[in-house]
Write a protein that holds these residues in place. Sequence first.
Motif, PDB file in Angstrom:
ATOM      1  N   SER A   1      29.154  20.421  20.869  1.00  0.00           N
ATOM      2  CA  SER A   1      27.941  21.010  20.298  1.00  0.00           C
ATOM      3  C   SER A   1      27.901  20.585  18.839  1.00  0.00           C
ATOM      4  O   SER A   1      28.809  20.900  18.074  1.00  0.00           O
ATOM      5  N   VAL A   2      26.864  19.857  18.465  1.00  0.00           N
ATOM      6  CA  VAL A   2      26.791  19.317  17.109  1.00  0.00           C
ATOM      7  C   VAL A   2      25.838  20.153  16.256  1.00  0.00           C
ATOM      8  O   VAL A   2      24.838  20.674  16.753  1.00  0.00           O
ATOM      9  N   SER A   3      26.178  20.311  14.989  1.00  0.00           N
ATOM     10  CA  SER A   3      25.327  21.056  14.056  1.00  0.00           C
ATOM     11  C   SER A   3      24.005  20.325  13.859  1.00  0.00           C
ATOM     12  O   SER A   3      23.899  19.120  14.108  1.00  0.00           O
ATOM     13  N   ALA A   4      22.993  21.048  13.393  1.00  0.00           N
ATOM     14  CA  ALA A   4      21.660  20.471  13.214  1.00  0.00           C
ATOM     15  C   ALA A   4      21.663  19.285  12.259  1.00  0.00           C
ATOM     16  O   ALA A   4      20.908  18.332  12.443  1.00  0.00           O
ATOM     17  N   ASP A   5      22.530  19.310  11.245  1.00  0.00           N
ATOM     18  CA  ASP A   5      22.579  18.195  10.297  1.00  0.00           C
ATOM     19  C   ASP A   5      23.428  17.025  10.800  1.00  0.00           C
ATOM     20  O   ASP A   5      23.508  15.989  10.148  1.00  0.00           O
ATOM     21  N   GLY A   6      24.056  17.193  11.952  1.00  0.00           N
ATOM     22  CA  GLY A   6      24.846  16.110  12.546  1.00  0.00           C
ATOM     23  C   GLY A   6      26.190  15.880  11.879  1.00  0.00           C
ATOM     24  O   GLY A   6      26.848  14.879  12.142  1.00  0.00           O
ATOM     25  N   LEU A   7      26.635  16.809  11.039  1.00  0.00           N
ATOM     26  CA  LEU A   7      27.868  16.599  10.277  1.00  0.00           C
ATOM     27  C   LEU A   7      29.065  17.400  10.780  1.00  0.00           C
ATOM     28  O   LEU A   7      30.190  17.158  10.354  1.00  0.00           O
ATOM     29  N   THR A   8      28.840  18.343  11.683  1.00  0.00           N
ATOM     30  CA  THR A   8      29.931  19.143  12.240  1.00  0.00           C
ATOM     31  C   THR A   8      29.842  19.123  13.751  1.00  0.00           C
ATOM     32  O   THR A   8      28.778  19.369  14.318  1.00  0.00           O
ATOM     33  N   LEU A   9      30.953  18.832  14.401  1.00  0.00           N
ATOM     34  CA  LEU A   9      31.028  18.783  15.859  1.00  0.00           C
ATOM     35  C   LEU A   9      31.992  19.861  16.323  1.00  0.00           C
ATOM     36  O   LEU A   9      33.155  19.886  15.911  1.00  0.00           O
ATOM     37  N   TYR A  10      31.492  20.771  17.155  1.00  0.00           N
ATOM     38  CA  TYR A  10      32.304  21.810  17.787  1.00  0.00           C
ATOM     39  C   TYR A  10      32.609  21.335  19.203  1.00  0.00           C
ATOM     40  O   TYR A  10      31.745  20.785  19.877  1.00  0.00           O
ATOM     41  N   PHE A  11      33.825  21.561  19.674  1.00  0.00           N
ATOM     42  CA  PHE A  11      34.180  21.202  21.042  1.00  0.00           C
ATOM     43  C   PHE A  11      35.364  22.038  21.482  1.00  0.00           C
ATOM     44  O   PHE A  11      36.023  22.692  20.672  1.00  0.00           O
ATOM     45  N   SER A  12      35.637  22.037  22.785  1.00  0.00           N
ATOM     46  CA  SER A  12      36.815  22.759  23.271  1.00  0.00           C
ATOM     47  C   SER A  12      37.847  21.746  23.736  1.00  0.00           C
ATOM     48  O   SER A  12      37.519  20.643  24.185  1.00  0.00           O
ATOM     49  N   SER A  13      39.118  22.146  23.578  1.00  0.00           N
ATOM     50  CA  SER A  13      40.220  21.262  23.948  1.00  0.00           C
ATOM     51  C   SER A  13      41.459  22.092  24.250  1.00  0.00           C
ATOM     52  O   SER A  13      41.627  23.188  23.720  1.00  0.00           O
ATOM     53  N   ASN A  14      42.305  21.516  25.086  1.00  0.00           N
ATOM     54  CA  ASN A  14      43.607  22.135  25.350  1.00  0.00           C
ATOM     55  C   ASN A  14      44.717  21.351  24.644  1.00  0.00           C
ATOM     56  O   ASN A  14      45.872  21.391  25.038  1.00  0.00           O
ATOM     57  N   ARG A  15      44.377  20.665  23.573  1.00  0.00           N
ATOM     58  CA  ARG A  15      45.342  19.881  22.797  1.00  0.00           C
ATOM     59  C   ARG A  15      46.405  20.789  22.177  1.00  0.00           C
ATOM     60  O   ARG A  15      46.173  21.977  21.987  1.00  0.00           O
ATOM     61  N   PRO A  16      47.547  20.235  21.836  1.00  0.00           N
ATOM     62  CA  PRO A  16      48.589  21.029  21.168  1.00  0.00           C
ATOM     63  C   PRO A  16      48.099  21.563  19.819  1.00  0.00           C
ATOM     64  O   PRO A  16      47.213  20.989  19.190  1.00  0.00           O
ATOM     65  N   GLY A  17      48.687  22.687  19.403  1.00  0.00           N
ATOM     66  CA  GLY A  17      48.332  23.270  18.125  1.00  0.00           C
ATOM     67  C   GLY A  17      47.292  24.358  18.221  1.00  0.00           C
ATOM     68  O   GLY A  17      46.839  24.885  17.203  1.00  0.00           O
ATOM     69  N   GLY A  18      46.910  24.715  19.451  1.00  0.00           N
ATOM     70  CA  GLY A  18      45.904  25.744  19.636  1.00  0.00           C
ATOM     71  C   GLY A  18      46.498  27.133  19.791  1.00  0.00           C
ATOM     72  O   GLY A  18      47.712  27.322  19.697  1.00  0.00           O
ATOM     73  N   GLN A  19      45.624  28.077  20.040  1.00  0.00           N
ATOM     74  CA  GLN A  19      46.020  29.474  20.205  1.00  0.00           C
ATOM     75  C   GLN A  19      46.314  29.823  21.655  1.00  0.00           C
ATOM     76  O   GLN A  19      46.989  30.805  21.921  1.00  0.00           O
ATOM     77  N   GLY A  20      45.726  29.055  22.604  1.00  0.00           N
ATOM     78  CA  GLY A  20      45.865  29.404  24.017  1.00  0.00           C
ATOM     79  C   GLY A  20      45.579  28.242  24.930  1.00  0.00           C
ATOM     80  O   GLY A  20      45.797  27.084  24.580  1.00  0.00           O
TER      81      GLY A  20
END
Length: 166
Positions: A21-40
Amino acid sequence: FGEPTNLGSVVNSSSTERMPSVSADGLTLYFSSNRPGGQGNHDIWITERMTKDGEWGTPENLGPPINTPYIDSHPSISLDGLTLIFASNRPGGSGGEDLWVTTRAAASEPWSEPINLGPTVNSSSRDLGPCISADGLELFVHSTRSGGQGDQDIWVTIRTTTSDPW
């Protein structure tokens, strides 16, 4: 649209990255991942860039209170960047995965404690993939709830103003 290009190893890892999900200005990208370093199990991450043509930075875990030891995924950021709706199987839901909302007063402020969107929006099944319309009045979701046409169907909830409940 042009040919898709991979965002490369800075954003992508050997883990699963999904539901951007990208911000309206196109400068921030939100995504989900199970990569190391997460909370769960799965967490919500962000990566930013300085310009639309710039390179994406190293992803950062959004951390608590958004991410928990449970599944926190499927982010959808509002047009103003102050509301984030996501799916989670954390305690306090209706069953399966529910949609939760967190807000902040300004982009530089921390996110609030997430609130479950409640039984009007959520079902006892899996409610995932929220997508907030640009005007903030429609929320599209895909769900395995009963009454659909197949395994996962697209549903919409509508409100009159952004201060009204869904």
